[in-house]
Design an enzyme around this catalytic site. Structure first.
Site, PDB file in Angstrom:
ATOM      1  N   ASP A 223       8.932  -9.322   4.565  1.00  0.00           N
ATOM      2  CA  ASP A 223       9.541  -8.469   3.551  1.00  0.00           C
ATOM      3  C   ASP A 223      10.955  -8.091   4.004  1.00  0.00           C
ATOM      4  OD1 ASP A 223       9.621  -6.937   1.227  1.00  0.00           O
ATOM      5  OD2 ASP A 223       8.723  -5.177   2.170  1.00  0.00           O
ATOM      6  N   HIS A 224      11.941  -8.328   3.160  1.00  0.00           N
ATOM      7  CA  HIS A 224      13.335  -7.950   3.423  1.00  0.00           C
ATOM      8  C   HIS A 224      13.898  -8.552   4.714  1.00  0.00           C
ATOM      9  CE1 HIS A 224      13.822  -5.227   0.052  1.00  0.00           C
ATOM     10  NE2 HIS A 224      12.643  -4.691   0.329  1.00  0.00           N
TER      11      HIS A 224
ATOM     12  N   HIS B  19      12.703   2.320  -3.336  1.00  0.00           N
ATOM     13  CA  HIS B  19      11.929   2.369  -2.105  1.00  0.00           C
ATOM     14  C   HIS B  19      11.566   3.806  -1.718  1.00  0.00           C
ATOM     15  CE1 HIS B  19      13.902  -1.686  -1.157  1.00  0.00           C
ATOM     16  NE2 HIS B  19      12.623  -1.925  -1.304  1.00  0.00           N
TER      17      HIS B  19
ATOM     18  N   GLY C 230       9.519  -1.717  -4.337  1.00  0.00           N
ATOM     19  CA  GLY C 230       9.560  -0.265  -4.524  1.00  0.00           C
ATOM     20  C   GLY C 230       8.672   0.221  -5.640  1.00  0.00           C
TER      21      GLY C 230
ATOM     22  N   ASN D   1       5.134  -5.033  -5.054  1.00  0.00           N
ATOM     23  CA  ASN D   1       5.089  -4.539  -3.683  1.00  0.00           C
ATOM     24  C   ASN D   1       4.659  -3.080  -3.626  1.00  0.00           C
ATOM     25  OD1 ASN D   1       6.255  -7.034  -3.313  1.00  0.00           O
ATOM     26  ND2 ASN D   1       7.971  -6.289  -2.091  1.00  0.00           N
ATOM     27  N   ILE D   2       3.713  -2.798  -2.734  1.00  0.00           N
ATOM     28  CA  ILE D   2       3.211  -1.435  -2.583  1.00  0.00           C
ATOM     29  C   ILE D   2       3.099  -1.124  -1.095  1.00  0.00           C
ATOM     30  CG2 ILE D   2       1.237   0.097  -2.979  1.00  0.00           C
ATOM     31  CD1 ILE D   2       0.685  -1.624  -5.531  1.00  0.00           C
ATOM     32  N   ASP D   3       3.825  -0.093  -0.670  1.00  0.00           N
ATOM     33  CA  ASP D   3       3.838   0.299   0.741  1.00  0.00           C
ATOM     34  C   ASP D   3       3.591   1.796   0.900  1.00  0.00           C
ATOM     35  OD1 ASP D   3       4.210   0.574   3.454  1.00  0.00           O
ATOM     36  OD2 ASP D   3       6.291  -0.059   3.490  1.00  0.00           O
ATOM     37  N   SER D   4       4.424   2.616   0.247  1.00  0.00           N
ATOM     38  CA  SER D   4       4.332   4.069   0.441  1.00  0.00           C
ATOM     39  C   SER D   4       2.961   4.626   0.075  1.00  0.00           C
ATOM     40  CB  SER D   4       5.412   4.777  -0.377  1.00  0.00           C
ATOM     41  OG  SER D   4       6.708   4.436   0.080  1.00  0.00           O
TER      42      SER D   4
END
Length: 335
Positions: free
Chosen positions: A94-95, A190, A235, A277-280
């Site tokens: 990612d990134h 993000h 994000g 995309n899911i992170d937080s």
């Protein structure tokens, strides 16, 4: 050189093609720890969903590239142990910030990489993205690129302002780079603070912030320019308020944390958006469970005691996203 196929991983090509045709999105969950990885695999197996396990540069530094490679191989073996004969698991960078970073990931077993040149001048973004694509495609590794800039902070990725993707650029960019998917900017952001209070309205009944809507007009224009081309949303955590409230209840300080409404993500997943995309949300679920457990059990100090409910909270969050938001449940090619 470690080839991802020897680890049992897959790239994104076929799963994206099926997702675009089927009107659903593949979950792309970031992970840093064993517990996050376990929760991702358990949720994917339970829901019979393809899944992308994402690693940021910060996660790679934290966990160690060699360990991550074996964790990915272990994830495939674990999925089979849980009863999934043909898991579809992608290990994705990612990134990625440079050709060298992307190359190193390809050489150590990643099946998909992202080069994020969105902050660079347009021609430089094209040149480096094409260089990554030319190298990656030698090994059947898929490449995600980015046009447009997302606001917010996540690991080393930070920008104060967002810049929407320009639909008039996407055909030229995709054609000249040869990228396999394209991350665009239509208002996602993000981190856990995706919008300032000034950008939002407040619900008069609850007092909670209501974020501005995504720019679906830009998404639809891009779809017209690139029909059937895989589109990615970064994000896209929803920042669930129950997690935020639990964290705040047990000593945390997350005032005015706000994310992307899930109904907007459902709408996006039915379009050419095939990766979300899911992170937080995972971080919030994990932190909320740990804070609650430690507050209720002040005498406990064994990490397994508080990481077990944290892992379960993340698993349930992942299942919810897969089934209720993205619609990727039951979409394995071979079940």
């Amino acid at each position: 050189m470690v080839n991802y196929k020897d680890l049992g991983l897959v790239n994104t090509r076929e799963m994206f093609k099926s997702a675009v045709a089927g009107g659903y999105a593949i979950p792309a969950f970031n992970f840093n720890t064993m517990e996050q990885m376990q929760a991702i695999v358990m949720a994917a197996v339970e829901t019979k969903s393809p899944v992308i396990m994402q690693v940021s540069r910060g996660a790679r530094k934290y966990a160690n590239p060699t360990i991550l490679r074996y964790m990915a191989e272990g994830a495939v073996a674990y999925a089979k142990e849980l009863g999934c004969a043909n898991p579809e698991i992608v290990l994705h960078l990612d990134h990625g910030d440079s050709f060298e970073t992307c190359k190193d990931c390809i050489d150590t077993g990643f099946s998909s990489v992202m080069f994020d040149g969105s902050s660079l001048p347009y021609e430089e973004n094209i040149a480096i993205t094409k260089k990554v694509v030319d190298y990656a495609h030698q090994f059947d590794v898929t490449v995600e690129a980015e046009l447009g800039v997302l606001a917010g902070v996540e690991d080393e990725v930070a920008s104060e302002e967002s810049h929407y993707t320009k639909p008039e650029e996407v055909i030229d960019f995709a054609t000249r780079t040869g990228c396999d998917s394209l991350a665009i900017s239509i208002g996602t952001s993000h981190g856990a603070y995706k919008f300032t209070p000034e950008q939002c309205t407040r619900d008069p009944k609850t007092g909670k912030l209501v974020p501005p809507p995504l720019a679906f007009d830009i998404l639809h224009e891009i779809e017209k320019k690139l029909p059937g081309f895989p589109i990615v949303l970064h994000g896209s955590s929803s920042v669930p308020q129950d997690c935020v409230d639990t964290i705040n209840q047990y000593g945390g300080k997350l005032p005015d944390a706000v994310g992307i409404p899930e109904e907007q993500l459902r709408e996006a997943s039915k379009s050419a958006v095939c990766k979300i995309n899911i992170d937080s949300d995972s971080r919030l679920a994990m932190t909320a469970a740990i804070r609650k457990y430690l507050a209720e059990n002040p005498g406990h100090f064994d990490p397994r005691q508080y990481l077990t409910p944290a892992r379960e909270a993340m698993k349930q969050m992942y299942i919810h996203k897969i089934v209720d938001v993205l619609g990727s449940n039951g979409k394995l090619a071979k079940q």
